[in-house]
Scaffold this motif. Structure first.
Motif, PDB file in Angstrom:
ATOM      1  N   ARG A   1       0.871  -1.169   0.000  1.00 35.77           N
ATOM      2  CA  ARG A   1       0.000   0.000   0.000  1.00 35.77           C
ATOM      3  C   ARG A   1       0.910   1.221   0.000  1.00 35.77           C
ATOM      4  NH1 ARG A   1      -5.286  -0.312   1.826  1.00 35.77           N
ATOM      5  NH2 ARG A   1      -5.264   1.906   1.259  1.00 35.77           N
TER       6      ARG A   1
ATOM      7  N   GLU B   1       2.587   2.146   3.251  1.00 39.96           N
ATOM      8  CA  GLU B   1       3.598   1.165   3.651  1.00 39.96           C
ATOM      9  C   GLU B   1       4.913   1.434   2.931  1.00 39.96           C
ATOM     10  OE1 GLU B   1       0.973  -2.845   4.587  1.00 39.96           O
ATOM     11  OE2 GLU B   1       1.573  -2.419   2.519  1.00 39.96           O
TER      12      GLU B   1
ATOM     13  N   THR C   1       4.339  -4.709  -6.940  1.00 33.84           N
ATOM     14  CA  THR C   1       3.730  -3.419  -6.635  1.00 33.84           C
ATOM     15  C   THR C   1       3.648  -2.547  -7.887  1.00 33.84           C
ATOM     16  OG1 THR C   1       4.523  -3.503  -4.354  1.00 33.84           O
ATOM     17  CG2 THR C   1       3.949  -1.331  -5.229  1.00 33.84           C
TER      18      THR C   1
ATOM     19  N   TRP D   1       0.051  -1.216  -8.986  1.00 29.74           N
ATOM     20  CA  TRP D   1      -0.154   0.236  -9.008  1.00 29.74           C
ATOM     21  C   TRP D   1      -0.474   0.719 -10.423  1.00 29.74           C
ATOM     22  CZ3 TRP D   1       3.899   3.045  -5.397  1.00 29.74           C
ATOM     23  CH2 TRP D   1       3.676   2.635  -4.068  1.00 29.74           C
TER      24      TRP D   1
ATOM     25  N   THR E   1      -3.980   0.022 -11.082  1.00 36.48           N
ATOM     26  CA  THR E   1      -4.804   0.959 -10.313  1.00 36.48           C
ATOM     27  C   THR E   1      -4.954   2.284 -11.067  1.00 36.48           C
ATOM     28  OG1 THR E   1      -4.053  -0.028  -8.234  1.00 36.48           O
ATOM     29  CG2 THR E   1      -5.008   2.183  -8.111  1.00 36.48           C
TER      30      THR E   1
ATOM     31  N   TYR F   1      -5.840  -6.876  -6.883  1.00 34.85           N
ATOM     32  CA  TYR F   1      -5.320  -5.824  -6.019  1.00 34.85           C
ATOM     33  C   TYR F   1      -5.847  -4.437  -6.379  1.00 34.85           C
ATOM     34  CZ  TYR F   1      -2.088  -9.070  -3.891  1.00 34.85           C
ATOM     35  OH  TYR F   1      -1.558 -10.117  -3.200  1.00 34.85           O
TER      36      TYR F   1
ATOM     37  N   LEU G   1      -6.544  -1.065  -3.801  1.00 29.78           N
ATOM     38  CA  LEU G   1      -5.642   0.084  -3.887  1.00 29.78           C
ATOM     39  C   LEU G   1      -6.337   1.355  -4.363  1.00 29.78           C
ATOM     40  CD1 LEU G   1      -2.559  -1.701  -5.512  1.00 29.78           C
ATOM     41  CD2 LEU G   1      -2.652  -0.755  -3.204  1.00 29.78           C
TER      42      LEU G   1
ATOM     43  N   ASP H   1      -5.593   4.548  -2.721  1.00 33.48           N
ATOM     44  CA  ASP H   1      -4.243   5.089  -2.905  1.00 33.48           C
ATOM     45  C   ASP H   1      -4.035   5.718  -4.280  1.00 33.48           C
ATOM     46  OD1 ASP H   1      -3.695   4.055  -0.413  1.00 33.48           O
ATOM     47  OD2 ASP H   1      -2.652   2.278  -1.158  1.00 33.48           O
TER      48      ASP H   1
END
Length: 442
Positions: free
Chosen positions: A221, A224, A358, A362, A365, A392, A396, A399
């Motif tokens: 995240r 994090e 990630t 991302w 996302t 995911y 997310l 974010d």
């Protein structure tokens, strides 16, 4: 006066090798010199016995009745096959005639040396030296049954570390069985043992190998990731950020050269991997698969600032170095700066490979086109993107703004389905301001 080391005859001799106390038979057969031990100590009685054996061999050769493979069953398979050809028959040993270790020696001289991948060679060699030869070495291929294989799998345990004494994981067991299966199939094909029952089918039917549990890869995240960066040594911080902004893994980072960085993109063509059995690193202009090799990663403003930070530190050919000036080493980075950052941040440890996962999550996302992401990641189909990372995106969503600011406006491709994300961003890039703040921390 008789030579102390030899008892010569016209067609051969009984002798001792320098440094050995045993008696040897030394003669020529089929245009080749043959030197074989008798196993006898050098005594007058044994010399007489050895001479009788040699005389018998010479007589059979003269009569055309000598069969090398029968006389020397412990000779190499190559020797047996060679002499069998001159004797007028085809040497085809039975599975009970050949031990695993004997065949491994010949297999390594022929098949193993032909492997193009040095990493594959190292992996096979490690499995052979650590697990397979110690267990199966003196067993014949007739002994390599499904039941024996099941027993072997059942006794596999970690030998050191925190898991010492615990059973190996299913994936580790499978990696050990890969070279065993390759060698078994090679021997069966070479000697045409078509009647030999496949022990691996038995193990499969019995479900002897622990089933691999599918695990979704961990993804950071945004908060994090920022927590990790805050607690990371400032020297390594931009390297970690480049990993999460590109999806590059440690071996690719180690192999990245100045010449691979252009005005608009990074071309990933080189990697450096540690060799497990040797104290050296292997550099190769090939990556994990053909799809990863030569992929181009666009350089955004946020990525450029991190690259400039790193490149300004030295004028060497390779982009990334360790703090002591040596070439970047993924294992030292993980065991040092990376794990230290997690301890300081009081976070559970994660592998640096998490940055690649990630990057993918991302990007999805931010509604990046999956076809584009496939090329950036070096996958061959969209299936991996959807099945591994797709779940995911929903988690997310909160974010999205932070990720978009961190990666920068120019990260998202100018396509209709992605325009909505760009409209959310207004003002100074969060990634640029955040990077400056983190750079000033130790």
């Amino acid at each position: 006066m008789k030579n102390k080391m030899e008892n010569k005859r016209n067609d051969g001799c009984v002798c001792r090798k320098r440094g050995s106390a045993k008696l040897y038979l030394d003669f020529y057969y089929n245009k080749r010199r043959v030197v074989k031990t008798t196993g006898f100590d050098d005594t007058p009685e044994n010399r007489e016995q050895a001479q009788k054996i040699l005389d018998g061999i010479i007589q059979k050769i003269a009569e055309g009745k000598f069969v090398f493979a029968k006389a020397f069953p412990g000779a190499s398979e190559r020797e047996k096959a060679y002499h069998a050809k001159f004797e007028g028959w085809t040497y085809r040993p039975e599975p009970s005639d050949i031990t695993f270790e004997t065949y491994v020696g010949e297999w390594k001289d022929t098949v193993w040396t032909s492997f193009r991948s040095e990493t594959k060679k190292d992996d096979y060699e490690q499995a052979l030296d650590d697990w397979l030869v110690p267990y199966f070495g003196d067993k014949t291929f007739e002994d390599l049954t499904g039941t024996e294989l099941q027993i072997f799998i059942g006794q596999l345990r970690w030998r050191s570390g925190k898991n010492k004494g615990k059973p190996l994981s299913g994936s580790r067991v499978r990696n050990i069985l890969i070279p065993l299966r390759a060698i078994w199939r090679s021997a069966r094909s070479k000697y045409r043992w078509h009647h030999l029952e496949d022990p691996f089918e038995f193990v499969k039917d019995e479900k002897a190998v622990p089933r691999k549990k599918a695990k979704k890869p961990l993804v950071f995240r945004f908060h994090e990731w920022q927590n990790v960066l805050v607690h990371m040594d400032s020297f390594y911080r931009p390297m970690a950020e480049i990993m999460v902004m590109t999806g590059m893994i440690g071996s690719e980072m180690a192999g990245l050269r100045r010449q691979d960085i252009g005005d608009q993109s990074i071309t990933v063509i080189n990697s450096v991997v540690p060799r497990r059995k040797k104290k050296e690193k292997l550099e190769k202009e090939e990556l994990k698969n053909d799809y990863r090799t030569g992929r181009c990663i666009p350089i955004t403003s946020a990525l450029r600032s991190r690259l400039d930070d790193v490149l300004a530190r030295h004028d060497g050919d390779y982009v990334f170095t360790m703090k002591d000036g040596s070439r970047f080493c993924q294992n030292r980075f993980r065991q040092g700066a990376w794990e230290t950052a997690f301890r300081r941040a009081s976070m559970p440890q994660r592998h640096p490979y998490t940055t690649r996962h990630t990057f993918a999550a991302w990007s999805l996302t931010l509604r990046m086109d999956p076809g584009r992401l496939v090329k950036l990641m070096g996958h061959n189909t969209k299936k991996m993107i959807y099945e591994v990372y797709g779940d995911y995106v929903e988690g997310l969503e909160d974010d999205l703004m932070s990720i978009l600011s961190y990666f920068g406006k120019d990260f998202v491709a100018q396509k209709r389905r992605e325009l909505f994300a760009l409209s959310l961003l207004d003002g100074e890039s969060y990634g640029e301001s955040q990077h400056v703040g983190l750079r000033n921390q130790s």
